[in-house]
Design a protein around this motif. Structure first.
Motif, short mmCIF file in Angstrom:
data_model
loop_
_atom_site.label_atom_id
_atom_site.label_comp_id
_atom_site.label_asym_id
_atom_site.label_seq_id
_atom_site.Cartn_x
_atom_site.Cartn_y
_atom_site.Cartn_z
N ARG A 103 0.83 -1.21 0.00
CA ARG A 103 0.00 0.00 0.00
C ARG A 103 0.86 1.26 0.00
NH1 ARG A 103 -5.49 -0.90 1.34
NH2 ARG A 103 -5.88 -3.10 1.66
N LEU A 104 1.95 1.24 0.75
CA LEU A 104 2.84 2.40 0.74
C LEU A 104 3.52 2.55 -0.62
CD1 LEU A 104 4.51 2.38 4.29
CD2 LEU A 104 2.48 3.61 3.49
N SER A 105 3.86 1.44 -1.25
CA SER A 105 4.45 1.50 -2.60
C SER A 105 3.47 2.11 -3.59
CB SER A 105 4.89 0.11 -3.08
OG SER A 105 5.97 -0.35 -2.31
N LEU A 106 2.21 1.73 -3.49
CA LEU A 106 1.19 2.32 -4.36
C LEU A 106 1.07 3.82 -4.11
CD1 LEU A 106 -1.60 -0.42 -4.23
CD2 LEU A 106 -0.13 0.17 -6.18
N ARG A 107 1.15 4.20 -2.86
CA ARG A 107 1.08 5.62 -2.51
C ARG A 107 2.25 6.38 -3.16
NH1 ARG A 107 0.44 6.76 3.74
NH2 ARG A 107 -1.55 5.74 3.32
N GLY A 120 2.00 9.22 -6.31
CA GLY A 120 2.52 10.58 -6.13
C GLY A 120 3.56 10.98 -7.16
N ALA A 121 4.03 10.04 -7.96
CA ALA A 121 5.06 10.34 -8.96
C ALA A 121 4.50 11.35 -9.94
CB ALA A 121 5.49 9.06 -9.66
N GLU A 152 8.22 11.19 3.12
CA GLU A 152 7.63 10.65 4.35
C GLU A 152 7.23 9.19 4.18
OE1 GLU A 152 3.68 11.52 6.97
OE2 GLU A 152 4.84 13.27 6.33
N THR A 153 6.63 8.86 3.04
CA THR A 153 6.21 7.49 2.77
C THR A 153 7.42 6.59 2.55
OG1 THR A 153 4.08 8.20 1.88
CG2 THR A 153 4.85 6.00 1.25
#
Length: 180
Positions: free
Chosen positions: A106-110, A114-115, A121-122
């Motif tokens: 989920r953090l990777s998707l975030r 955002g790219a 922060e993530t």
């Protein structure tokens, strides 16, 4: 080929062994192999008796080797700090390997969403989670798997997982250094 591109050269052996094992089976042998591994999976991770390789962080980092310890609550706090929580919280310990890996996903998707802007922060949350959690206990889990009878396939998968976790950590370190 995808894993070959993702993993550094020194980490590719586990994937090559996995790929070669799978390729060695004829189609009918694959079905039998998968069926056999379901039984091994149940014995290792589900029970109903003694679990040879429990799949929760708290078992490996607590003094008593029990579930739902302080590490479980710590993982829950990390999830919350990133705006995430388990559905049906309390039905499964938050520090189950699949849940921790889903958190990383989920953090990777975030990060990807955002790219092209960089979400430091993530990326830092991922790196910190790898250091404080996954890379702290998964090697111990892999050792337990290695001691379990008939678990060779799962040992191989765990070796691949460890290679990917180490690579992910190096990637996060590099990204954060470049953006500092």
């Amino acid at each position: 080929a995808v894993f070959d591109a993702l993993l550094p050269e020194g980490e590719r052996e586990s994937y090559a062994r996995y790929r070669d094992l799978w390729a060695s089976f004829a189609d009918d042998e694959r079905a039998a192999f998968v069926s056999d591994q379901r039984g091994v999976y149940a014995r290792l991770f589900e029970g109903p008796s003694f679990l040879e390789a429990p799949i929760w962080e708290s078992v490996y980092v607590s003094d008593d080797g029990l579930l739902f310890q302080e590490s479980t609550l710590e993982v829950r706090r990390v999830y919350a700090s990133c705006g995430l929580a388990l559905e049906g919280q309390g039905n499964e310990a938050d520090d189950h390997l699949a849940i921790e890996l889903d958190f990383m996903r989920r953090l990777s998707l975030r990060l990807a969403e955002g790219a092209p802007s960089f979400d430091a922060e993530t990326a830092k949350a991922q790196r910190d989670f790898l250091e404080a959690h996954l890379l702290k206990w998964v090697p111990r889990f892999a050792q337990r798997l290695g001691e379990a009878e008939g678990a060779e396939f799962f040992v191989l998968l765990c070796e691949l997982l460890l290679a990917l976790l180490r690579t992910d950590k190096e990637s996060r370190d590099s990204l954060l250094q470049q953006r500092a």
